[in-house]
Design a protein around this motif. Structure first.
Motif, short mmCIF file in Angstrom:
data_model
loop_
_atom_site.label_atom_id
_atom_site.label_comp_id
_atom_site.label_asym_id
_atom_site.label_seq_id
_atom_site.Cartn_x
_atom_site.Cartn_y
_atom_site.Cartn_z
N PHE A 215 0.73 -1.32 0.04
CA PHE A 215 -0.03 0.30 0.01
C PHE A 215 0.94 1.30 0.17
O PHE A 215 2.12 1.29 0.44
CB PHE A 215 -0.86 0.00 1.22
CG PHE A 215 -1.96 -1.07 1.27
CD1 PHE A 215 -3.16 -0.97 0.70
CD2 PHE A 215 -1.48 -2.13 1.85
CE1 PHE A 215 -4.01 -1.83 0.55
CE2 PHE A 215 -2.76 -3.21 1.99
CZ PHE A 215 -4.01 -3.12 1.25
N GLY A 216 0.34 2.27 -0.38
CA GLY A 216 1.06 3.69 -0.47
C GLY A 216 -0.21 4.71 -0.11
O GLY A 216 -1.33 4.40 0.09
N VAL A 217 0.50 5.98 0.46
CA VAL A 217 -0.31 7.14 0.44
C VAL A 217 -0.46 8.06 -0.56
O VAL A 217 0.91 8.34 -0.90
CB VAL A 217 0.16 7.74 1.98
CG1 VAL A 217 -0.77 8.75 2.23
CG2 VAL A 217 0.30 6.70 3.24
N GLU B 9 -4.85 9.47 1.10
CA GLU B 9 -5.65 8.20 1.24
C GLU B 9 -4.48 7.04 0.98
O GLU B 9 -3.63 7.01 0.45
CB GLU B 9 -6.71 8.04 0.12
CG GLU B 9 -7.99 8.80 0.25
CD GLU B 9 -8.98 8.56 -0.86
OE1 GLU B 9 -9.98 8.15 -0.56
OE2 GLU B 9 -8.60 8.91 -2.04
N ILE B 10 -4.91 6.11 1.80
CA ILE B 10 -4.27 4.71 1.72
C ILE B 10 -4.86 4.01 0.37
O ILE B 10 -6.02 3.88 0.46
CB ILE B 10 -4.41 3.87 2.97
CG1 ILE B 10 -3.37 4.54 3.93
CG2 ILE B 10 -3.85 2.50 2.61
CD1 ILE B 10 -3.40 3.79 5.31
N VAL B 11 -4.28 3.67 -0.50
CA VAL B 11 -4.47 2.90 -1.79
C VAL B 11 -3.58 1.60 -2.00
O VAL B 11 -2.52 1.72 -1.69
CB VAL B 11 -4.44 3.98 -2.94
CG1 VAL B 11 -5.53 5.02 -2.61
CG2 VAL B 11 -3.04 4.45 -3.42
N LEU B 12 -4.01 0.85 -2.50
CA LEU B 12 -3.30 -0.38 -3.25
C LEU B 12 -2.49 0.36 -4.14
O LEU B 12 -2.73 0.72 -5.12
CB LEU B 12 -4.16 -1.41 -3.80
CG LEU B 12 -3.64 -2.66 -4.37
CD1 LEU B 12 -2.71 -3.47 -3.38
CD2 LEU B 12 -4.46 -3.51 -5.28
N ALA B 13 -1.18 -0.24 -4.12
CA ALA B 13 -0.02 0.42 -5.16
C ALA B 13 0.99 -0.52 -5.51
O ALA B 13 0.78 -1.83 -5.24
CB ALA B 13 0.65 1.73 -4.40
#
Length: 425
Positions: free
Chosen positions: A194-196, A202-206
């Motif tokens: 995950f990344g910001v 927002e925390i998102v799948l990265a």
């Protein structure tokens, strides 16, 4: 597909074992993720060039992220840009690999002697590993992650954020597991990051999800494995062995496209007793559309034209398309019961109740004669959701949207609670 030559590429922001990240000068907040032809194992203790791997990996990860985004999962992915690159939101990466396991194998067995390979985790087994190549990515506890108080893009990683990543990892795994099951392929385990998002915090799948990220066993048979474990298991890296590894990666990249295709069709047919109920029915249609389900509106009255009601029913029974009927009838609801008594398809009552006689009218939908199985749901959006749950039994794309919706509802409540607590301090 566009070409990266059309982009104004800035400085290299990061480089990993299998990809490079570049800033996009004329698109603030976005980056270019460029895959490499390198394949590695054991934190790059073993590494080789595999011609064409960049294109295979990019194709795989782009399809996976499209599936997740169309389901409703928040990701950094924006669009595939070329054969070997995609555009993503610029994120500051959280240095944790989240590993989700359905079947015990690999390193889990070494760390947990006595557990037999093939042990099935229900619920899923969650683990996290700190990204530190020098120390072979040590396993971390939740407490270690919290004590480090990582701050990325202005967001401090606390209990709320850890809970969101934990819950999201499970949902993401279950969505991909459901999708791969349509190809008779078992998703054994998977690692994600995950990344910001630097713009939204927002925390998102990265990062990426490609054939380096999971174990895939066709028909649940480890001997047929198609993932990077084949490369890890090589006793000697020869040109012939590398061709075998490449064929496995190509197999996955071709199959992954099929995950975006529905396995079965279906529709909702809304029958309304009068056009005065149109606004109520439009809410059902809008909610069905959000799940990717075709929704057709018809007008018929079981009281005033029972023969026409049964003719319309037969029209939709005759073409073999799986159908859920929704009966929208106010006052005395004869529509739902008549439909339920004359079709083997599911029937949902969704009466548009009014404040004056609603408490009395609802009993005509709830109190059914014996032998009738229609349900009653008062909310039009909930009626559509129930229909989606019926179709989701055989349509993985509908199921994936339902699963992502559950996650997003949970996350929104979690964030609302965090905000309220902050205001109360």
């Amino acid at each position: 597909m566009e070409s990266t030559s059309e982009l104004k590429i800035g400085q290299k922001l990061n480089e990993g074992k299998t990809k490079q990240i570049f800033e996009l000068v004329d698109q603030p907040g976005l980056v270019l993720v460029q895959s490499k032809d390198q394949i590695t194992a054991g934190n790059a203790v073993r590494k080789d060039q595999m011609e064409g791997k960049a294109a295979i990996a990019n194709k795989t990860t782009s399809c996976v992220f499209k599936l997740l985004q169309e389901s409703g999962i928040k990701t950094a992915f924006v669009k595939q840009m070329s054969d070997t690159a995609f555009i993503a939101a610029h994120c500051e990466m959280i240095p944790i690999e989240w590993v989700c396991r359905r079947v015990a194998t690999g390193s889990f067995l070494k760390r947990n002697p006595g557990v037999k390979e093939g042990f099935r985790f229900s619920p899923l087994k969650m683990e996290m590993f700190f990204k530190d190549d020098a120390n072979n990515d040590p396993q971390w506890s939740e407490e270690q992650l919290l004590e480090n108080k990582f701050s990325l893009a202005g967001l401090t990683i606390g209990q709320c954020e850890v809970d969101i990543m934990n819950r999201s990892t499970v949902a993401i795994f279950e969505i991909l597991e459901k999708a791969w099951a349509t190809q008779n392929c078992t998703l054994v385990d998977m690692k994600i990051e995950f990344g910001v998002n630097v713009k939204t915090q927002e925390i998102v799948l990265a990062d990426v999800i490609d054939n380096d990220s999971w174990r895939l066993w066709p028909a649940g048979d480890r001997s047929q494995q198609k993932d990077k474990q084949v490369y890890r298991d090589l006793k000697e890296v020869t040109p012939e062995a590398m061709q075998m590894v490449k064929r496995n990666f190509e197999w996955v990249s071709e199959r992954v496209k099929l995950l975006l295709e529905p396995q079965s069709g279906g529709r909702v047919v809304v029958l309304m007793g009068s056009t005065s109920d149109m606004a109520h029915c439009e809410k059902i249609r809008k909610a069905c559309t959000a799940y990717g389900i075709t929704c057709i509106l018809r007008v018929t009255s079981a009281h005033k034209g029972p023969d026409e009601t049964l003719r319309i029913k037969a029209e939709y029974e005759g073409d073999g398309v799986p159908t859920v009927f929704v009966a929208v009838a106010g006052r005395s609801n004869g529509l739902g019961p008549v439909m339920s008594g004359n079709t083997a398809y599911p029937v949902i009552n969704c009466p548009p109740l009014t404040p004056d006689w609603g408490a009395q009218d609802v009993w005509s939908s709830l109190r059914m004669p014996s032998g009738l199985g229609c349900s009653t749901i008062l909310s039009p959006e909930a009626a559509a959701q129930f229909a989606a749950q019926i179709f989701g039994l055989n349509n993985h794309l509908v199921w994936c949207k339902l699963r992502a919706s559950m996650l997003n509802t949970w996350v929104s409540l979690k964030l609302a609670d965090k905000k309220l607590q902050a205001c109360s301090l």
